[in-house]
Design a protein around this motif. Structure first.
Motif, PDB file in Angstrom:
ATOM      1  N   PRO A   9      70.749  97.231 -44.213  1.00 48.01           N
ATOM      2  CA  PRO A   9      70.244  98.382 -44.732  1.00 48.01           C
ATOM      3  C   PRO A   9      69.766  98.049 -46.339  1.00 48.01           C
ATOM      4  N   LEU A  10      68.462  98.393 -46.716  1.00 47.89           N
ATOM      5  CA  LEU A  10      68.288  98.109 -48.195  1.00 47.89           C
ATOM      6  C   LEU A  10      68.382  99.177 -48.929  1.00 47.89           C
ATOM      7  N   THR A  11      68.045 100.689 -48.781  1.00 47.13           N
ATOM      8  CA  THR A  11      68.369 101.716 -49.673  1.00 47.13           C
ATOM      9  C   THR A  11      69.361 102.632 -49.103  1.00 47.13           C
ATOM     10  N   HIS A  12      70.223 102.027 -48.238  1.00 47.84           N
ATOM     11  CA  HIS A  12      71.374 102.655 -47.726  1.00 47.84           C
ATOM     12  C   HIS A  12      72.428 101.768 -47.547  1.00 47.84           C
ATOM     13  N   MET A  13      73.759 102.328 -47.460  1.00 53.46           N
ATOM     14  CA  MET A  13      74.846 101.535 -47.028  1.00 53.46           C
ATOM     15  C   MET A  13      75.778 102.091 -46.057  1.00 53.46           C
ATOM     16  N   ALA A  14      76.530 101.334 -45.240  1.00 51.14           N
ATOM     17  CA  ALA A  14      77.551 101.718 -44.247  1.00 51.14           C
ATOM     18  C   ALA A  14      78.632 102.313 -45.068  1.00 51.14           C
ATOM     19  N   ARG A  15      79.332 103.561 -44.736  1.00 55.20           N
ATOM     20  CA  ARG A  15      80.424 104.035 -45.346  1.00 55.20           C
ATOM     21  C   ARG A  15      81.023 104.848 -44.524  1.00 55.20           C
ATOM     22  N   ASN A  16      82.334 104.559 -43.806  1.00 56.28           N
ATOM     23  CA  ASN A  16      82.826 105.287 -42.861  1.00 56.28           C
ATOM     24  C   ASN A  16      82.000 105.584 -41.435  1.00 56.28           C
ATOM     25  N   GLY A  17      81.430 104.170 -41.260  1.00 60.13           N
ATOM     26  CA  GLY A  17      80.811 104.346 -39.974  1.00 60.13           C
ATOM     27  C   GLY A  17      79.481 105.215 -40.150  1.00 60.13           C
ATOM     28  N   ARG A  18      78.894 105.249 -41.237  1.00 55.20           N
ATOM     29  CA  ARG A  18      77.872 106.132 -41.373  1.00 55.20           C
ATOM     30  C   ARG A  18      76.922 105.488 -42.503  1.00 55.20           C
ATOM     31  N   LEU A  19      75.630 105.847 -42.277  1.00 56.75           N
ATOM     32  CA  LEU A  19      74.649 105.452 -43.475  1.00 56.75           C
ATOM     33  C   LEU A  19      74.562 106.346 -44.458  1.00 56.75           C
ATOM     34  N   VAL A  20      74.973 105.844 -45.594  1.00 52.97           N
ATOM     35  CA  VAL A  20      74.771 106.680 -46.804  1.00 52.97           C
ATOM     36  C   VAL A  20      73.786 106.165 -48.018  1.00 52.97           C
ATOM     37  N   PRO A  21      73.174 106.884 -48.741  1.00 54.43           N
ATOM     38  CA  PRO A  21      72.289 106.319 -49.946  1.00 54.43           C
ATOM     39  C   PRO A  21      73.048 105.324 -50.489  1.00 54.43           C
ATOM     40  N   ALA A  22      72.411 104.227 -51.184  1.00 54.93           N
ATOM     41  CA  ALA A  22      73.100 102.997 -51.753  1.00 54.93           C
ATOM     42  C   ALA A  22      73.376 103.325 -53.003  1.00 54.93           C
ATOM     43  N   ASP A  23      74.281 102.743 -53.576  1.00 50.92           N
ATOM     44  CA  ASP A  23      74.651 102.867 -55.117  1.00 50.92           C
ATOM     45  C   ASP A  23      74.052 101.693 -55.468  1.00 50.92           C
ATOM     46  N   GLU A  24      74.038 102.070 -56.988  1.00 49.43           N
ATOM     47  CA  GLU A  24      73.342 100.916 -57.959  1.00 49.43           C
ATOM     48  C   GLU A  24      73.695  99.449 -57.514  1.00 49.43           C
ATOM     49  N   ALA A  25      74.865  99.418 -57.351  1.00 53.48           N
ATOM     50  CA  ALA A  25      75.655  98.054 -57.018  1.00 53.48           C
ATOM     51  C   ALA A  25      75.011  97.352 -55.907  1.00 53.48           C
ATOM     52  N   HIS A  26      74.809  98.055 -54.720  1.00 55.37           N
ATOM     53  CA  HIS A  26      74.179  97.859 -53.490  1.00 55.37           C
ATOM     54  C   HIS A  26      72.840  97.461 -53.596  1.00 55.37           C
ATOM     55  N   LEU A  27      72.231  98.294 -54.316  1.00 55.18           N
ATOM     56  CA  LEU A  27      70.774  98.117 -54.740  1.00 55.18           C
ATOM     57  C   LEU A  27      70.339  96.936 -55.320  1.00 55.18           C
ATOM     58  N   ARG A  28      71.253  96.578 -56.518  1.00 55.41           N
ATOM     59  CA  ARG A  28      70.832  95.315 -57.293  1.00 55.41           C
ATOM     60  C   ARG A  28      71.378  94.127 -56.422  1.00 55.41           C
ATOM     61  N   ARG A  29      72.448  94.049 -55.542  1.00 56.94           N
ATOM     62  CA  ARG A  29      72.720  92.996 -54.836  1.00 56.94           C
ATOM     63  C   ARG A  29      71.570  92.804 -53.843  1.00 56.94           C
ATOM     64  N   MET A  30      70.997  93.684 -53.243  1.00 60.54           N
ATOM     65  CA  MET A  30      69.947  93.738 -52.156  1.00 60.54           C
ATOM     66  C   MET A  30      68.645  93.122 -52.737  1.00 60.54           C
ATOM     67  N   ARG A  31      68.212  93.732 -54.083  1.00 62.35           N
ATOM     68  CA  ARG A  31      66.932  93.179 -54.564  1.00 62.35           C
ATOM     69  C   ARG A  31      67.015  91.816 -55.105  1.00 62.35           C
ATOM     70  N   ALA A  32      68.203  91.428 -55.313  1.00 60.13           N
ATOM     71  CA  ALA A  32      68.249  89.867 -55.661  1.00 60.13           C
ATOM     72  C   ALA A  32      67.468  89.115 -54.787  1.00 60.13           C
ATOM     73  N   SER A  33      67.488  89.323 -53.438  1.00 57.47           N
ATOM     74  CA  SER A  33      66.742  88.361 -52.668  1.00 57.47           C
ATOM     75  C   SER A  33      65.504  88.655 -52.681  1.00 57.47           C
ATOM     76  N   ILE A  34      64.755  89.548 -53.496  1.00 55.96           N
ATOM     77  CA  ILE A  34      63.401  89.901 -53.247  1.00 55.96           C
ATOM     78  C   ILE A  34      63.030  89.680 -54.765  1.00 55.96           C
ATOM     79  N   GLY A  35      61.635  89.015 -54.860  1.00 57.67           N
ATOM     80  CA  GLY A  35      60.921  88.826 -56.235  1.00 57.67           C
ATOM     81  C   GLY A  35      59.574  89.467 -55.906  1.00 57.67           C
ATOM     82  N   MET A  36      59.000  89.847 -57.308  1.00 60.73           N
ATOM     83  CA  MET A  36      57.649  90.605 -56.879  1.00 60.73           C
ATOM     84  C   MET A  36      56.768  90.100 -58.192  1.00 60.73           C
ATOM     85  N   CYS A  37      55.519  89.831 -58.001  1.00 56.91           N
ATOM     86  CA  CYS A  37      54.612  89.761 -59.020  1.00 56.91           C
ATOM     87  C   CYS A  37      53.628  90.907 -59.040  1.00 56.91           C
ATOM     88  N   PHE A  38      53.386  91.331 -60.113  1.00 55.95           N
ATOM     89  CA  PHE A  38      52.434  92.400 -60.275  1.00 55.95           C
ATOM     90  C   PHE A  38      51.012  92.259 -60.562  1.00 55.95           C
TER      91      PHE A  38
END
Ligand SMILES: Nc1ncnc2c1ncn2[C@@H]1O[C@H](COP(=O)(O)OP(=O)(O)OP(=O)(O)O)[C@@H](O)[C@H]1O
Ligand SMILES: [Mg+2]
Lengths: 270, 219
Positions: free
Chosen positions: A80-109
């Motif tokens: 999950p991109l903007t969520h993460m699993a915690r105690n078996g549920r999806l909760v909104p992702a924290d900053e660290a998770h977001l940064r880890r996830m977007r490391a695999s994505i590049g963007m040109c504007f």
């Protein structure tokens, strides 16, 4: 928002690179994307087309986590991109998770957004050194290789203000690639360019498609280019996918009335 | 005039040196305070933001002279005594820093949104985005208004004479008191303040602006 219906992650063996699951985005009362479902396979090149305001940019910005989403879940490589699993549920992702996830994505504007206080080379080295922790020498080698690939090695010590739009956009592509993303997002990267330099940017993207196994999502108004290089065309209309399919079929034999209208309108404009 | 300078030139130069030292230290305080409060105003943390707002409001909303007296005469009653020299540059620096904070904040907000987004797309942390991408561009934007503020700061240092810091103004007043040669005493002070502003601060700021323009590749 009840997320219990969504899996914590997708099975690793055959999940798509990107999956939008019932994703909704609104600004106040304005619903920009309505219950979007879209899968993008590994290595697939998908072009997003559609009228102005139909939500194309928003799709890319959500994937880059530049925009929050109001409903649904986006999965990248099964996670999950903007969520993460915690105690078996999806909760909104924290900053660290977001940064880890977007490391695999590049963007040109559309407007390049190069850092004006850095040279072309420094622009490319910034992410690898500051984020990936590469040594200066490693980052330089990697960046120079990419600048050569986009045909900008002679200008590597120039600041962006000394470069033409097409040159700036090529540096911006190299800068994004220097992070070794697995997904690349292009938002109308040729729209701000003079007609005579559009080709030098599309040429670079053609090479990426031919020589790399990147997964790419590209918003464009250039129908011919999209037809040439895409595996699939997605036509957005008012925040929904009105029609999608392989380019040949999509352009020669569109099924929906709105698609036909849109294709007629862009052909008339040409 | 010539005999006046022969007699009092040395003391006036000593006063000028004290003024220069007050100016340098107060500038340092002002820069640090402006940067902290300007960033603090934009912080995500409620407490930090409010702290910055309160500082800016107090130091912009009241007169420098009152602040100077507070720091020199009232803080000792609360248990914090500062030497007059320190109290002097600290008051001036904190006062000017409150104005500077708004310049810093405005400049940061004036950096195009696309720069934030590009840095974000490279996965840079919020601190690195600010330090590596936004601030270098914001500094270039804040230099011209900051130059004016530095001249205000120089003029502001004249007030430290009122808590008996022996700066240029203090020396000029002493000479005036002893000799009643007001025109020469205050005339010299007037000219020295003008020369400092015109031939030190202004060219220094212009030089900085040129350096920044070069770093942005705009030359
Ligand atoms: N920050 C925002 N606040 C409010 N509305 C917004 C915001 N960003 C986008 N929108 C609205 O969302 C809708 C979709 O915008 P989006 O930028 O995704 O369109 P687009 O398909 O990329 O259009 P274009 O071809 O003009 O770039 C538009 O109606 C737009 O006005
Ligand atoms: Mg758009």
């Amino acid at each position: 928002m009840d997320l219990s219906a969504y899996p914590l992650e997708l099975p690793k063996d055959d999940c798509p690179m990107v999956r939008f699951m019932n994703v909704t985005k609104s600004y106040g009362a304005l619903v920009v994307l309505d219950n979007l479902n879209l899968d993008i396979q590994r290595g697939e090149m998908v072009s997003v087309i559609g009228p102005s305001g139909s939500g194309k940019t928003t799709v890319l910005r959500m994937l880059m986590t530049l925009e929050t989403i109001n409903g649904g879940v986006i999965y990248v490589d099964g996670q999950p991109l903007t969520h993460m699993a915690r105690n078996g549920r999806l909760v909104p992702a924290d900053e660290a998770h977001l940064r880890r996830m977007r490391a695999s994505i590049g963007m040109c504007f559309q407007h390049f957004n190069l850092f004006p206080h850095m040279t072309a080379l420094e622009n490319c080295m910034e992410g690898p050194v500051q984020v990936l922790g590469l040594s200066k020498a490693e980052a330089r080698a990697r960046s120079e290789e990419l600048l050569a690939m986009v045909g900008m090695i002679e200008k590597k010590d120039q600041h962006p203000s000394r470069l033409s739009g097409g040159q700036q956009q090529r540096v911006a592509i190299a800068r994004a690639l220097a992070m070794r993303p697995r997904i690349m997002l292009f938002d109308e990267v040729t729209s701000a360019l003079d007609p005579e330099v559009i080709g030098e940017v599309t040429q670079v993207i053609r090479r990426l498609v031919a020589e790399h196994d990147l997964t790419m999502l590209m918003v464009t108004h250039q129908m011919g280019f999209a037809r040439d290089i895409s595996d699939r065309i997605c036509f957005f209309y008012r925040g929904q996918i009105e029609e999608q399919g392989p380019p040949e079929q999509f352009f020669t034999n569109p099924q929906r009335e709105r698609t036909k209208q849109f294709l007629r309108a862009v052909k008339d404009a040409d | 005039m010539w005999d006046f300078l022969q007699t009092y030139g040395l003391r006036l130069s000593e006063g000028t040196l004290v003024t220069a030292a007050q100016f340098a230290l107060a500038s340092l305080v002002a820069c640090l305070a402006a940067l902290s409060a300007g960033l603090g105003r934009l912080s995500r943390h409620w407490l930090v933001r409010n702290f910055a707002v309160i500082y800016i409001e107090i130091f912009r909303g009241t007169s420098l002279l009152v602040q100077l007296y507070w720091i020199f005469f009232v803080l000792p009653l609360l248990g914090l005594s500062l030497p007059k020299f320190t109290a002097g540059f600290l008051s001036v620096g904190l006062n000017v820093g409150a104005y500077g904070a708004e310049i810093v904040r405005g400049a940061i907000l004036a950096v195009p949104r696309g720069q934030w987004e590009a840095a974000y797309a490279l996965s840079m942390s919020p601190a690195k985005r600010m330090r590596r991408i936004i601030l270098p561009q914001a500094v270039a934007l804040m230099l011209p208004p900051w130059g004016n503020l530095m001249i205000e700061l120089l003029k502001g240092t004249a007030l430290v004479a009122l808590i008996a810091v022996s700066d240029l103004m203090f020396v000029a007043k002493q000479i005036n008191g002893a000799t009643f040669r007001s025109a020469e005493a205050f005339g010299t002070a007037l000219i020295v303040y003008y020369l400092l502003a015109r031939f030190l601060i202004t060219p220094a700021m212009r030089g900085l602006e040129r350096v920044m323009a070069r770093r942005l590749g705009k030359v």
